[in-house]
Enzyme design. Structure first.
Site, PDB file in Angstrom:
ATOM      1  N   LYS A 312       0.836  -1.225   0.000  1.00 36.67           N
ATOM      2  CA  LYS A 312       0.000   0.000   0.000  1.00 36.67           C
ATOM      3  C   LYS A 312       0.860   1.260   0.000  1.00 36.67           C
ATOM      4  O   LYS A 312       0.846   2.057   0.950  1.00 36.67           O
ATOM      5  CB  LYS A 312      -0.952   0.027   1.192  1.00 36.67           C
ATOM      6  CG  LYS A 312      -1.975  -1.104   1.201  1.00 36.67           C
ATOM      7  CD  LYS A 312      -3.021  -0.891   2.282  1.00 36.67           C
ATOM      8  CE  LYS A 312      -4.067  -1.974   2.330  1.00 36.67           C
ATOM      9  NZ  LYS A 312      -3.584  -3.245   2.872  1.00 36.67           N
ATOM     10  N   ASP A 315       3.066   7.494  -0.826  1.00 39.17           N
ATOM     11  CA  ASP A 315       3.870   8.703  -0.635  1.00 39.17           C
ATOM     12  C   ASP A 315       4.102   9.380  -1.988  1.00 39.17           C
ATOM     13  O   ASP A 315       3.614   8.908  -3.017  1.00 39.17           O
ATOM     14  CB  ASP A 315       5.196   8.324   0.042  1.00 39.17           C
ATOM     15  CG  ASP A 315       5.662   9.423   0.996  1.00 39.17           C
ATOM     16  OD1 ASP A 315       5.584  10.605   0.605  1.00 39.17           O
ATOM     17  OD2 ASP A 315       6.102   9.090   2.114  1.00 39.17           O
TER      18      ASP A 315
HETATM   19  O1  S5P Z   1      -9.565  -2.435   2.269  1.00 40.22           O
HETATM   20  C1  S5P Z   1      -8.790  -3.349   2.506  1.00 40.22           C
HETATM   21  C2  S5P Z   1      -7.626  -3.538   1.742  1.00 40.22           C
HETATM   22  C3  S5P Z   1      -6.822  -4.619   2.018  1.00 40.22           C
HETATM   23  S1  S5P Z   1      -5.514  -4.941   0.956  1.00 40.22           S
HETATM   24  N1  S5P Z   1      -9.072  -4.231   3.484  1.00 40.22           N
HETATM   25  C4  S5P Z   1      -8.249  -5.283   3.777  1.00 40.22           C
HETATM   26  O2  S5P Z   1      -8.593  -6.052   4.681  1.00 40.22           O
HETATM   27  N2  S5P Z   1      -7.093  -5.468   3.074  1.00 40.22           N
HETATM   28  C5  S5P Z   1      -6.137  -6.542   3.415  1.00 40.22           C
HETATM   29  O3  S5P Z   1      -6.795  -7.798   3.208  1.00 40.22           O
HETATM   30  C6  S5P Z   1      -5.686  -6.536   4.868  1.00 40.22           C
HETATM   31  O4  S5P Z   1      -4.486  -5.807   5.016  1.00 40.22           O
HETATM   32  C7  S5P Z   1      -5.498  -7.996   5.156  1.00 40.22           C
HETATM   33  O5  S5P Z   1      -4.201  -8.382   4.771  1.00 40.22           O
HETATM   34  C8  S5P Z   1      -6.473  -8.701   4.254  1.00 40.22           C
HETATM   35  C9  S5P Z   1      -7.767  -9.103   4.935  1.00 40.22           C
HETATM   36  O6  S5P Z   1      -7.538 -10.057   5.933  1.00 40.22           O
HETATM   37  P1  S5P Z   1      -8.731 -10.797   6.719  1.00 40.22           P
HETATM   38  O7  S5P Z   1      -8.005 -11.619   7.746  1.00 40.22           O
HETATM   39  O8  S5P Z   1      -9.605  -9.771   7.330  1.00 40.22           O
HETATM   40  O9  S5P Z   1      -9.437 -11.661   5.695  1.00 40.22           O
END
Ligand code: S5P
Length: 477
Positions: A312, A315
């Protein structure tokens, strides 16, 4: 009430069509519409706002159509019809209402602005009606506030099911002209070549709504298979990913959010047959090293999946150049896919792309987020989509919660997925694979705790693979 707004000589439908053509509000050539359909004719009625006389003529003609109807207020559908409704309101002393696109998050949370009483009748004003959805949405918001909607008035009826859909909801649509009217006026006035008249006539006939159709076929584009989309992708990474998805029958990305590299590698080896890509957070690993990267690459070859580093980037361009290529993680040496926030503007994409030059790396833009109260909504999301569409050599899609672009080369990936909807203690919100893929039109599910938090991660990955792929097959059919 005044008979009409100040105008030297009242416009007729014919003179207005010729004026609209002269200001490029209607153009002929080769256009790709938002829906992906190729069209020989394009209407951009927004340009009218730069031509006050045309606006006045439009407002007068619309008023002429509805002067015998019974209504207490006018509501223009944003954006082009808003100033037109304002002109009609001011010159005929009829109050206006405005429908917000989203309810305010503070204060009264009202969706309808203006003064009204329950049971008042409101006339909806619109510039173009195709399927009738935007008029219907406006009508539904007004009705939810207790306002009655019996009629709507539009400048151009594209004859793509709008009047029928609105009539089915007890709204009568009045229009000034149709596509065929435009064609006959402009061809009689010698403004189109005979070849173009033929092409547009054919296009209108093919895209005309037939009452037995639910939605005109041209309005509802065919859902493409992953393989069909792969053949339309110019970026090698999206092509590879779509081919893996088709071959392995999976749209599942494993979010391997564990903190030890051995644990991560074991998890990936077990779930590898069920996934199209693994997503890492290299900065959360306690023991990140080159050997880990090497082993992860070997697993990606063994099980045929891509590697997505969820760094992500957020910057300025100059800083992300170093974050992407250097530091401890040297992400550009091993990731197939990376992602970026668009908070800094397009410079973040340009900086990352500079590093990715000559390497097979695709970038996802974070257009929406799964967490409660996040700010990636509305205009922010729209601008992000625009940045993606303007950078097809590097941006391959989005992190998002639903389909945002009809461009088949852009992939939609959705995190916050579990087999049941819900929320964790820190604001993460979960949707089901069925909701994400079938209903919201996303392409890929990203699952973390739903898999590595399960007692049997391999079986959990298999279940998510089936749920995600079945939802995709349901969307195709
Ligand atoms: O909006 C977002 C974007 C991302 S990349 N919401 C998220 O949850 N993520 C990522 O997806 C978050 O950093 C994590 O690695 C994953 C979701 O994980 P979970 O355990 O909740 O399924």
């Amino acid at each position: 009430m005044a008979a009409s707004i100040m105008s030297c000589s009242p416009a007729t439908t014919e003179s207005l069509i010729i004026q609209l053509h002269s200001i490029d509000a209607v153009k002929f050539g080769d256009f790709t519409l938002k829906s992906g359909i190729q069209s020989p004719v394009y209407f951009d009625l927004r340009v009218m706002i730069s031509h006050p006389k045309v606006m006045v003529d439009v407002a007068n003609l619309l008023w002429g159509k509805i002067s015998s109807c019974n209504f207490k207020s006018l509501c223009g559908v944003p954006y082009t019809a808003l100033p037109i409704a304002t002109l009609m309101s001011a010159s005929h002393d009829v109050p206006m209402l405005i429908r917000r696109k989203e309810a305010k998050g503070y204060g009264t949370k009202k969706l309808i602005e203006g003064t009204f009483s329950e049971g008042d009748v409101c006339m909806i004003v619109e510039d173009v009606v195709s399927s009738g959805s935007s008029v219907l949405e406006t009508a539904e918001s007004l009705q939810a506030a207790g306002i009655r909607v019996t009629d709507a008035v539009v400048l151009l009826n594209r004859e793509q099911g709008g009047p029928e859909k609105l009539a089915a909801n007890n709204i009568k649509l009045h229009s000034i002209f149709t596509m065929n009217d435009v064609l006959s006026v402009l061809s009689s006035a010698g403004k189109m070549s005979p070849e173009m008249v033929d092409r547009v006539t054919k296009y209108i006939a093919e895209n005309k709504f037939k009452p037995d159709q639910q939605v005109p076929s041209a309005v509802k584009p065919k859902v493409l298979t992953y393989a069909e989309r792969a053949s339309q992708c110019t970026h090698s990474v999206s092509r590879r990913l779509l081919k893996i998805m088709e071959q392995k029958k999976t749209n599942l990305v494993l979010s391997a959010d564990v903190t030890k590299s051995k644990e991560l590698l074991d998890l990936v080896d077990k779930t590898g047959p069920h996934i199209c890509m693994v997503k890492t957070h290299a900065d959360t690993l306690d023991d990140f090293c080159d050997d880990f990267v090497e082993k992860l690459k070997q697993l990606s070859n063994k099980h045929n999946f891509l590697i997505f580093e969820d760094r992500k980037f957020a910057d300025i361009g100059n800083t992300v150049v170093h974050q992407f290529s250097g530091g401890v993680h040297r992400i550009s040496d091993w990731a197939d896919v990376i992602n970026a926030h668009t908070v800094p503007g397009a410079g973040v994409v340009q900086g990352l792309q500079k590093v990715a030059q000559g390497k097979d790396i695709g970038c996802l833009l974070i257009a929406e987020m799964s967490s409660a109260g996040n700010l990636a909504t509305g205009d922010y999301t729209q601008v992000t989509v625009k940045i993606a569409e303007e950078n097809p050599d590097f941006v391959i899609g989005f992190i998002c919660l639903s389909k945002l672009s009809s461009n088949p080369a852009l992939l939609h990936m959705t995190p916050g997925v579990q087999l049941k909807e819900g929320q964790d203690a820190l604001g993460q919100r979960y949707l089901t694979p069925q909701e994400v893929i079938s209903n919201r039109g996303s392409d890929i599910i990203i699952v973390g705790r739903g898999i590595y938090g399960a007692s049997d991660p391999t079986e959990a990955a298999r279940q998510f693979q089936i749920a995600g792929y079945d939802a995709y097959l349901a969307r195709l059919s």
